[in-house]
Design a protein around this motif. Structure first.
Motif, PDB file in Angstrom:
ATOM      1  N   PRO A 127     -33.317   0.632  11.321  1.00 11.93           N
ATOM      2  CA  PRO A 127     -33.947   1.361  12.420  1.00 11.93           C
ATOM      3  C   PRO A 127     -35.168   0.634  12.964  1.00 11.93           C
ATOM      4  O   PRO A 127     -35.777  -0.201  12.277  1.00 11.93           O
ATOM      5  CB  PRO A 127     -34.341   2.687  11.776  1.00 11.93           C
ATOM      6  CG  PRO A 127     -34.563   2.348  10.342  1.00 11.93           C
ATOM      7  CD  PRO A 127     -33.549   1.277  10.022  1.00 11.93           C
ATOM      8  N   GLN A 128     -35.529   0.969  14.189  1.00  3.02           N
ATOM      9  CA  GLN A 128     -36.669   0.332  14.843  1.00  3.02           C
ATOM     10  C   GLN A 128     -37.943   0.531  14.027  1.00  3.02           C
ATOM     11  O   GLN A 128     -38.806  -0.354  13.979  1.00  3.02           O
ATOM     12  CB  GLN A 128     -36.856   0.900  16.243  1.00  3.02           C
ATOM     13  CG  GLN A 128     -37.898   0.160  17.076  1.00  3.02           C
ATOM     14  CD  GLN A 128     -37.488  -1.288  17.359  1.00  3.02           C
ATOM     15  OE1 GLN A 128     -36.387  -1.534  17.825  1.00  3.02           O
ATOM     16  NE2 GLN A 128     -38.375  -2.239  17.068  1.00  3.02           N
ATOM     17  N   GLN A 129     -38.056   1.667  13.360  1.00  2.43           N
ATOM     18  CA  GLN A 129     -39.259   1.936  12.565  1.00  2.43           C
ATOM     19  C   GLN A 129     -39.453   0.906  11.460  1.00  2.43           C
ATOM     20  O   GLN A 129     -40.590   0.547  11.133  1.00  2.43           O
ATOM     21  CB  GLN A 129     -39.164   3.342  11.961  1.00  2.43           C
ATOM     22  CG  GLN A 129     -39.273   4.472  12.981  1.00  2.43           C
ATOM     23  CD  GLN A 129     -37.943   4.883  13.571  1.00  2.43           C
ATOM     24  OE1 GLN A 129     -37.013   4.064  13.678  1.00  2.43           O
ATOM     25  NE2 GLN A 129     -37.832   6.137  13.972  1.00  2.43           N
ATOM     26  N   VAL A 130     -38.365   0.426  10.870  1.00  4.60           N
ATOM     27  CA  VAL A 130     -38.449  -0.600   9.829  1.00  4.60           C
ATOM     28  C   VAL A 130     -38.642  -1.980  10.455  1.00  4.60           C
ATOM     29  O   VAL A 130     -39.411  -2.807   9.950  1.00  4.60           O
ATOM     30  CB  VAL A 130     -37.200  -0.568   8.930  1.00  4.60           C
ATOM     31  CG1 VAL A 130     -37.225  -1.702   7.912  1.00  4.60           C
ATOM     32  CG2 VAL A 130     -37.101   0.783   8.211  1.00  4.60           C
ATOM     33  N   ILE A 131     -37.950  -2.227  11.557  1.00  3.01           N
ATOM     34  CA  ILE A 131     -38.128  -3.497  12.277  1.00  3.01           C
ATOM     35  C   ILE A 131     -39.596  -3.672  12.673  1.00  3.01           C
ATOM     36  O   ILE A 131     -40.169  -4.769  12.554  1.00  3.01           O
ATOM     37  CB  ILE A 131     -37.219  -3.541  13.514  1.00  3.01           C
ATOM     38  CG1 ILE A 131     -35.746  -3.539  13.084  1.00  3.01           C
ATOM     39  CG2 ILE A 131     -37.525  -4.774  14.368  1.00  3.01           C
ATOM     40  CD1 ILE A 131     -34.765  -3.366  14.234  1.00  3.01           C
ATOM     41  N   ASP A 132     -40.226  -2.589  13.122  1.00  5.61           N
ATOM     42  CA  ASP A 132     -41.637  -2.663  13.524  1.00  5.61           C
ATOM     43  C   ASP A 132     -42.537  -3.036  12.354  1.00  5.61           C
ATOM     44  O   ASP A 132     -43.515  -3.784  12.522  1.00  5.61           O
ATOM     45  CB  ASP A 132     -42.086  -1.307  14.097  1.00  5.61           C
ATOM     46  CG  ASP A 132     -41.470  -1.007  15.455  1.00  5.61           C
ATOM     47  OD1 ASP A 132     -40.942  -1.942  16.090  1.00  5.61           O
ATOM     48  OD2 ASP A 132     -41.511   0.172  15.865  1.00  5.61           O
ATOM     49  N   VAL A 133     -42.219  -2.561  11.166  1.00 11.24           N
ATOM     50  CA  VAL A 133     -43.010  -2.895   9.977  1.00 11.24           C
ATOM     51  C   VAL A 133     -42.877  -4.377   9.650  1.00 11.24           C
ATOM     52  O   VAL A 133     -43.861  -5.033   9.277  1.00 11.24           O
ATOM     53  CB  VAL A 133     -42.566  -2.018   8.783  1.00 11.24           C
ATOM     54  CG1 VAL A 133     -43.140  -2.536   7.471  1.00 11.24           C
ATOM     55  CG2 VAL A 133     -42.976  -0.571   9.013  1.00 11.24           C
ATOM     56  N   ILE A 134     -41.656  -4.907   9.805  1.00 13.33           N
ATOM     57  CA  ILE A 134     -41.431  -6.338   9.562  1.00 13.33           C
ATOM     58  C   ILE A 134     -42.234  -7.186  10.548  1.00 13.33           C
ATOM     59  O   ILE A 134     -42.915  -8.151  10.164  1.00 13.33           O
ATOM     60  CB  ILE A 134     -39.931  -6.664   9.663  1.00 13.33           C
ATOM     61  CG1 ILE A 134     -39.164  -5.957   8.531  1.00 13.33           C
ATOM     62  CG2 ILE A 134     -39.691  -8.171   9.623  1.00 13.33           C
ATOM     63  CD1 ILE A 134     -37.654  -6.016   8.667  1.00 13.33           C
ATOM     64  N   VAL A 135     -42.191  -6.828  11.812  1.00 15.24           N
ATOM     65  CA  VAL A 135     -42.933  -7.564  12.844  1.00 15.24           C
ATOM     66  C   VAL A 135     -44.435  -7.464  12.588  1.00 15.24           C
ATOM     67  O   VAL A 135     -45.170  -8.454  12.696  1.00 15.24           O
ATOM     68  CB  VAL A 135     -42.573  -7.024  14.243  1.00 15.24           C
ATOM     69  CG1 VAL A 135     -43.484  -7.648  15.307  1.00 15.24           C
ATOM     70  CG2 VAL A 135     -41.108  -7.291  14.566  1.00 15.24           C
ATOM     71  N   ASP A 136     -44.892  -6.269  12.218  1.00 17.92           N
ATOM     72  CA  ASP A 136     -46.319  -6.057  11.972  1.00 17.92           C
ATOM     73  C   ASP A 136     -46.820  -6.947  10.843  1.00 17.92           C
ATOM     74  O   ASP A 136     -47.927  -7.506  10.917  1.00 17.92           O
ATOM     75  CB  ASP A 136     -46.565  -4.579  11.629  1.00 17.92           C
ATOM     76  CG  ASP A 136     -48.029  -4.280  11.392  1.00 17.92           C
ATOM     77  OD1 ASP A 136     -48.865  -4.650  12.241  1.00 17.92           O
ATOM     78  OD2 ASP A 136     -48.349  -3.672  10.348  1.00 17.92           O
ATOM     79  N   TYR A 137     -46.015  -7.102   9.799  1.00 26.04           N
ATOM     80  CA  TYR A 137     -46.425  -7.949   8.674  1.00 26.04           C
ATOM     81  C   TYR A 137     -46.648  -9.383   9.136  1.00 26.04           C
ATOM     82  O   TYR A 137     -47.708  -9.976   8.872  1.00 26.04           O
ATOM     83  CB  TYR A 137     -45.384  -7.904   7.558  1.00 26.04           C
ATOM     84  CG  TYR A 137     -45.614  -8.956   6.502  1.00 26.04           C
ATOM     85  CD1 TYR A 137     -46.586  -8.783   5.526  1.00 26.04           C
ATOM     86  CD2 TYR A 137     -44.900 -10.161   6.505  1.00 26.04           C
ATOM     87  CE1 TYR A 137     -46.827  -9.765   4.568  1.00 26.04           C
ATOM     88  CE2 TYR A 137     -45.135 -11.138   5.546  1.00 26.04           C
ATOM     89  CZ  TYR A 137     -46.098 -10.936   4.588  1.00 26.04           C
ATOM     90  OH  TYR A 137     -46.344 -11.909   3.655  1.00 26.04           O
ATOM     91  N   TYR A 138     -45.660  -9.956   9.807  1.00 19.87           N
ATOM     92  CA  TYR A 138     -45.789 -11.358  10.202  1.00 19.87           C
ATOM     93  C   TYR A 138     -46.789 -11.558  11.329  1.00 19.87           C
ATOM     94  O   TYR A 138     -47.389 -12.635  11.450  1.00 19.87           O
ATOM     95  CB  TYR A 138     -44.416 -11.913  10.596  1.00 19.87           C
ATOM     96  CG  TYR A 138     -43.564 -12.221   9.392  1.00 19.87           C
ATOM     97  CD1 TYR A 138     -43.919 -13.224   8.494  1.00 19.87           C
ATOM     98  CD2 TYR A 138     -42.413 -11.493   9.122  1.00 19.87           C
ATOM     99  CE1 TYR A 138     -43.149 -13.503   7.372  1.00 19.87           C
ATOM    100  CE2 TYR A 138     -41.633 -11.757   8.004  1.00 19.87           C
ATOM    101  CZ  TYR A 138     -42.011 -12.766   7.141  1.00 19.87           C
ATOM    102  OH  TYR A 138     -41.249 -13.029   6.020  1.00 19.87           O
ATOM    103  N   ALA A 139     -47.018 -10.536  12.126  1.00 18.13           N
ATOM    104  CA  ALA A 139     -47.948 -10.668  13.247  1.00 18.13           C
ATOM    105  C   ALA A 139     -49.397 -10.463  12.835  1.00 18.13           C
ATOM    106  O   ALA A 139     -50.310 -11.027  13.458  1.00 18.13           O
ATOM    107  CB  ALA A 139     -47.590  -9.665  14.348  1.00 18.13           C
ATOM    108  N   ASN A 140     -49.627  -9.696  11.754  1.00 25.00           N
ATOM    109  CA  ASN A 140     -50.995  -9.256  11.506  1.00 25.00           C
ATOM    110  C   ASN A 140     -51.567  -9.536  10.118  1.00 25.00           C
ATOM    111  O   ASN A 140     -52.791  -9.675   9.994  1.00 25.00           O
ATOM    112  CB  ASN A 140     -51.098  -7.747  11.781  1.00 25.00           C
ATOM    113  CG  ASN A 140     -50.931  -7.434  13.252  1.00 25.00           C
ATOM    114  OD1 ASN A 140     -51.622  -7.987  14.093  1.00 25.00           O
ATOM    115  ND2 ASN A 140     -49.995  -6.545  13.567  1.00 25.00           N
ATOM    116  N   TYR A 141     -50.746  -9.623   9.065  1.00 19.91           N
ATOM    117  CA  TYR A 141     -51.363  -9.850   7.753  1.00 19.91           C
ATOM    118  C   TYR A 141     -50.457 -10.652   6.812  1.00 19.91           C
ATOM    119  O   TYR A 141     -50.463 -10.449   5.598  1.00 19.91           O
ATOM    120  CB  TYR A 141     -51.795  -8.520   7.108  1.00 19.91           C
ATOM    121  CG  TYR A 141     -50.691  -7.510   6.891  1.00 19.91           C
ATOM    122  CD1 TYR A 141     -50.062  -7.381   5.658  1.00 19.91           C
ATOM    123  CD2 TYR A 141     -50.277  -6.679   7.928  1.00 19.91           C
ATOM    124  CE1 TYR A 141     -49.055  -6.452   5.447  1.00 19.91           C
ATOM    125  CE2 TYR A 141     -49.270  -5.745   7.735  1.00 19.91           C
ATOM    126  CZ  TYR A 141     -48.665  -5.639   6.491  1.00 19.91           C
ATOM    127  OH  TYR A 141     -47.670  -4.717   6.299  1.00 19.91           O
TER     128      TYR A 141
END
Length: 404
Positions: free
Chosen positions: A35-49
């Motif tokens: 789901p997009q909610q999990v995809i967003d968590v993956i993107v957030d990790y690589y984009a921010n921390y």
């Protein structure tokens, strides 16, 4: 109310077309969609921390460590595991089983017996065969019947003081059978045997309670439960994990290293050598959050509706036979058409945008039991619909007209 159309909006891939047709994804037993909610968590990790964990003093490392360990806590709570350090992060079920089988090399010997069910995935067969080759222990098979159920009377007769370990899947990936694991666990413990349950296929459909089951080891892959590939977990009772030696050597799993001697870290790090799949672990936790927000009781009820509907509609097709008719099963339908090879049916269905799995599903002994080369397997998730099942039925009928 269970609103499947609203749930489907969470899954971007369900909007795509395959061969000019709307995708009908019915291969969920192989891997679920994300789901997009999990995809967003993956993107957030690589984009921010994005940073390595546990050893860094800088802010990004601390943030990544906190998120990763929070995911471990989510897994612990979801499966009602007593202690967080009993959750070992792995690359998936196969890794988890190999970790345990390797560790038992020092705990079993010639003359000991290991019991495996007849309906296991190859990942829960081959590592134990390798263990028997190393140690001289004997592998014995719990038989199944034509309905795809374990013959429990035979299982109870097979247990003895020689039995050291029993391993069985919670749900069969090839047949959908829900095995009586509580009975299996309780009976094994009476003769002093440990039990490993392969929970890969169960995790998407139900919440397994480790303390209630009193199981010794339980394995899960995140990609079966709306998470990413390449990450999973091994639950092990602290007393058993303490007996097993480390599976791999390297960074993170040590307390102190000299050229003369190395001492190992405490649980869970003893079994987590090297840099883990940090993003995957964090996303695993997010996937558990997503599934719990929908609710496993609601998921089970809806998927049972899909199973009944698909079974009834498919059986209306002349010459179609379903393999796996256990009284207790989940949303998997494995079938063949008389006179047709499953691969040919699957290839035509793909041209129609329908994704199913064909072959022996890494469960070749099951196919040998039925004396077939394989099956067509349609496996349903909570985001599938009865309309998609109608498309499947029409696709099978079209394949028959083309092939017969």
């Amino acid at each position: 109310m269970f609103d499947v159309q609203n749930i489907r909006k969470d899954f971007p891939i369900l909007n795509r077309e395959v061969n000019g047709k709307p995708l009908v994804y019915l291969d969920n037993a192989a891997t679920s969609q994300t789901p997009q909610q999990v995809i967003d968590v993956i993107v957030d990790y690589y984009a921010n921390y994005n940073a390595n964990i546990h050893r860094g003093v800088h802010t990004l490392s601390q943030e990544a460590t906190d998120k990763y360990e929070q995911a471990r806590i989510k897994i612990q709570e979801h499966f009602n595991i007593k202690k967080a350090h009993e959750v070992i992060m792995t690359s998936g079920t196969t890794h988890s089983i190999n970790l345990v089988s390797n560790g038992f090399s020092s705990l079993v010997k010639e003359g000991d017996e290991l019991l495996v069910s007849a309906m296991e995935h190859h990942s829960n067969i081959v590592p134990w065969q390798m263990l028997c080759e190393r140690t001289g222990a004997e592998l014995k098979v719990i038989p199944m019947n034509a309905q795809g159920e374990l013959v429990m009377e035979d299982y109870h007769k097979m247990l003895s003081e020689k039995t050291k370990l029993v391993f069985c899947n919670h749900i069969s990936n090839a047949l959908g059978t829900i095995n009586p694991i509580q009975e299996i666990i309780d009976a094994a413990h009476k003769v002093g045997a440990a039990v490993l349950i392969d929970g890969a296929q169960a995790a998407p459909h139900l919440k397994a309670d480790m303390q209630s089951l009193d199981v010794d080891f339980y394995t899960v892959s995140a990609h079966k439960i709306c998470g990413p590939t390449g990450v999973g977990m091994l639950y092990g009772k602290e007393e058993w994990l303490g007996k097993l030696p480390p599976y791999q050597g390297g960074g993170e799993m040590i307390a102190e290293v000299t050229f003369e001697k190395t001492t190992y870290a405490d649980l869970p790090h003893k079994f987590e050598a090297g840099t883990p799949n940090i993003c995957g672990g964090i996303a695993f936790g997010a996937a558990i959050d997503y599934m719990n927000a929908i609710g496993f009781d609601a998921i089970a009820a809806y998927e049972n509706e899909l199973l009944k509907y698909a079974t009834n509609e498919l059986l209306k097709i002349d010459g179609l036979k379903i393999y796996g008719t256990a009284e207790k099963k989940t949303s998997v339908v494995s079938f063949n058409i008389k006179g047709l090879h499953p691969y040919d049916i699957g290839s035509i269905l793909d041209k129609l945008g329908i994704a199913v799995r064909t072959g022996h599903h890494c469960a070749q002994p099951i196919m040998d039991y039925y004396k077939i080369p394989g099956t067509v397997r349609a496996s349903f998730a909570f985001y599938n619909t009865k309309e998609e099942i109608d498309v499947l039925v029409k696709g099978v009928e079209r394949a028959m007209k083309m092939l017969l």
